[in-house]
Design an enzyme around this catalytic site. Structure first.
Site, PDB file in Angstrom:
ATOM      1  N   TYR A 236     -48.210   9.956  16.005  1.00 18.48           N
ATOM      2  CA  TYR A 236     -49.609   9.929  16.452  1.00 18.48           C
ATOM      3  C   TYR A 236     -50.517  10.830  15.624  1.00 18.48           C
ATOM      4  CZ  TYR A 236     -47.929   7.278  20.400  1.00 18.48           C
ATOM      5  OH  TYR A 236     -47.376   6.291  21.174  1.00 18.48           O
TER       6      TYR A 236
ATOM      7  N   HIS B 194     -48.434  13.527  22.357  1.00 16.02           N
ATOM      8  CA  HIS B 194     -48.950  12.740  21.247  1.00 16.02           C
ATOM      9  C   HIS B 194     -49.692  13.588  20.217  1.00 16.02           C
ATOM     10  CE1 HIS B 194     -48.642   8.561  23.403  1.00 16.02           C
ATOM     11  NE2 HIS B 194     -47.496   9.209  23.329  1.00 16.02           N
TER      12      HIS B 194
ATOM     13  N   ARG C 289     -56.104  -2.491  27.708  1.00 15.06           N
ATOM     14  CA  ARG C 289     -55.639  -1.844  26.484  1.00 15.06           C
ATOM     15  C   ARG C 289     -56.274  -2.482  25.253  1.00 15.06           C
ATOM     16  NH1 ARG C 289     -49.350  -1.206  24.333  1.00 15.06           N
ATOM     17  NH2 ARG C 289     -49.898  -0.363  22.294  1.00 15.06           N
TER      18      ARG C 289
ATOM     19  N   CYS D 230     -42.242  11.913  27.612  1.00 14.24           N
ATOM     20  CA  CYS D 230     -42.597  11.061  26.480  1.00 14.24           C
ATOM     21  C   CYS D 230     -41.327  10.839  25.662  1.00 14.24           C
ATOM     22  CB  CYS D 230     -43.672  11.736  25.630  1.00 14.24           C
ATOM     23  SG  CYS D 230     -44.218  10.771  24.196  1.00 14.24           S
TER      24      CYS D 230
ATOM     25  N   ASN E  36     -49.266   6.956  30.364  1.00 10.81           N
ATOM     26  CA  ASN E  36     -50.201   7.557  29.412  1.00 10.81           C
ATOM     27  C   ASN E  36     -51.627   7.595  29.964  1.00 10.81           C
ATOM     28  OD1 ASN E  36     -48.616   8.245  27.137  1.00 10.81           O
ATOM     29  ND2 ASN E  36     -48.404   6.093  26.621  1.00 10.81           N
TER      30      ASN E  36
END
Length: 425
Positions: free
Chosen positions: A244, A194, A90, A164, A144
């Site tokens: 987002y 998102h 990440r 989500c 995700n």
């Protein structure tokens, strides 16, 4: 009823267990199976899970294992909450796109594509093994990028629904501002994972009066501050975008803010070390307050309500089995293909998730939704079949990239930083 959690060693897990303890009448779990390859971490999280349930007087047993078939055998539902490559991957996703002046984020843009390429093959392998070991189990995907992963699962014929926590978080926020129970609010939540907007907030149900204009008039400043977007933007849109959307509406501002400071991944990794130290304390039998800063707020309520509805139980969270989920579009958004995966309210039952009619989004939304949906289709092709050209095609189609030279450079960086996860590279 047995519930299995793939990625059970996650620091998210105590949030889920807390929800299972509080909402036992909604989802009467008798066994919680936690699966994770990290034995020490799993033992720590599993110990806290047992203490949380014991404190609540919950009778469920907690089993910890690294064997997937053992974990999912006889399970009614399997929750996926895994992170391929961990926080180290990440952190890379959040760093190398910045070299090109693009947002570095784990689900949006080039970093999101990298995560999809790492994740989809692993999830599909897990899902196929689940299908053999527990053919009637529902798969609830919290991994995700949820939209892409859920489409991969559905395309492969799995019994899957994506989840989500954005919608439930906004519902809780709006309910607090309006001083009503969350179950009284129905969100006109429209878009892709998102990439969503609340086009209406209805009091009492889908056919109730829309209180969004009054909410924005009275509390728009507070809502905008939470989203880190200007109040004036919300007023001009007449809707509430998800957090987002910052990556689209304020891309350059976000990139400037991300440069020169520690990544979110580094911040989360620090929190996880602290949380795991807390979890190891045998006196701890509640989820610590620090967990709220880790992310995933209200995940437990959303997961419990969705799982209960899929398994035919009662839904004491939102009422009527209506959940905001990621599922097939069908004709819900007519400007998208029917097999696209959208994030909208749906009637959830043991037959699956059936999208409800939504407020038709105007052109200020449809263009962006269609563009990102096209990118997601190309991203899934790249994840399934590999190849530099497919990665390039997905990046070129993404509305935050779109320039061929930029897509070329990002393609090289993506492959270089993920080579150990890409069988074809």
């Amino acid at each position: 009823m047995k519930l299995a959690v793939v990625g059970g060693g996650s620091t998210y897990t105590p949030e889920l267990v807390d929800g299972l303890a509080r909402l036992r009448d909604v989802l009467p779990v008798t066994e919680l199976a936690l699966l994770d390859p990290a034995a020490d971490r799993l033992a720590t999280v599993g110990g806290l899970a047992r203490r949380i349930l014991a404190r609540a007087g919950h009778p469920a047993t907690v089993t910890c294992t690294s064997d997937l078939e053992t974990a999912v055998a006889d399970a009614g539902a399997v929750l996926l909450q895994l992170r391929v490559g961990g926080q180290a991957a990440r952190e890379r996703d959040e760093s190398w796109p910045l070299e090109c002046g693009c947002v570095g984020q784990e689900t949006t843009g080039a970093g999101g594509l990298a995560k999809a390429l790492r994740t989809v093959p692993v999830v599909l392998d897990i899902a196929e093994r689940v299908r053999r070991a527990a053919p009637d189990a529902w798969i609830v995907d919290f991994t995700n990028p949820v939209g892409i992963v859920t489409r991969a699962l559905l395309d492969a014929g799995h019994r899957a629904v994506g989840l989500c926590n954005v919608a439930i978080g906004l519902q809780r926020k709006f309910a607090a501002l309006l001083d009503v129970r969350p179950a009284e609010l129905h969100l006109d939540h429209v878009g892709l994972n998102h990439l969503t907007w609340e086009l209406g907030v209805r009091l009492g149900g889908p056919d109730g009066p829309d209180v969004l204009p009054g909410l924005l008039a009275d509390h728009g400043g507070a809502v905008a501050a939470d989203l880190r977007l200007p109040r004036a933007l919300l007023d001009r849109l007449g809707s509430v975008p998800s957090y987002y959307l910052r990556y689209f509406y304020a891309h350059d501002e976000v990139v400037a803010g991300l440069r020169g400071k520690p990544s979110r991944a580094a911040e989360v990794a620090g929190m996880e070390r602290e949380l795991l130290a807390m979890y190891a304390d045998p006196a701890l039998d509640t989820k610590p307050e620090l967990l709220a800063r880790r992310g995933g707020a209200h995940y437990s309520e959303a997961a419990v309500a969705l799982t209960a509805a899929l398994l035919g139980g009662k839904d004491g969270t939102n009422g009527g089995g209506v959940q905001v989920v990621n599922t097939r579009n069908g004709g819900t958004l007519p400007f998208l293909p029917g097999d696209a995966v959208v994030e909208v309210p749906a009637a959830v039952s043991p037959a699956g998730a059936r999208p409800l009619p939504v407020t038709p989004p105007g052109p200020q939304y449809t263009g962006l939704i269609a563009a990102v949906a096209a990118y997601e289709e190309l991203a899934l092709e790249a994840a399934l079949h590999g190849g530099r050209d497919r990665v390039f095609a997905a990046l070129l189609a993404h509305p935050l990239i779109g320039q061929y030279a930029l897509a070329e450079r990002l393609t090289d960086l993506l492959i270089a930083h993920n080579r150990e996860h890409l069988a074809w590279a």
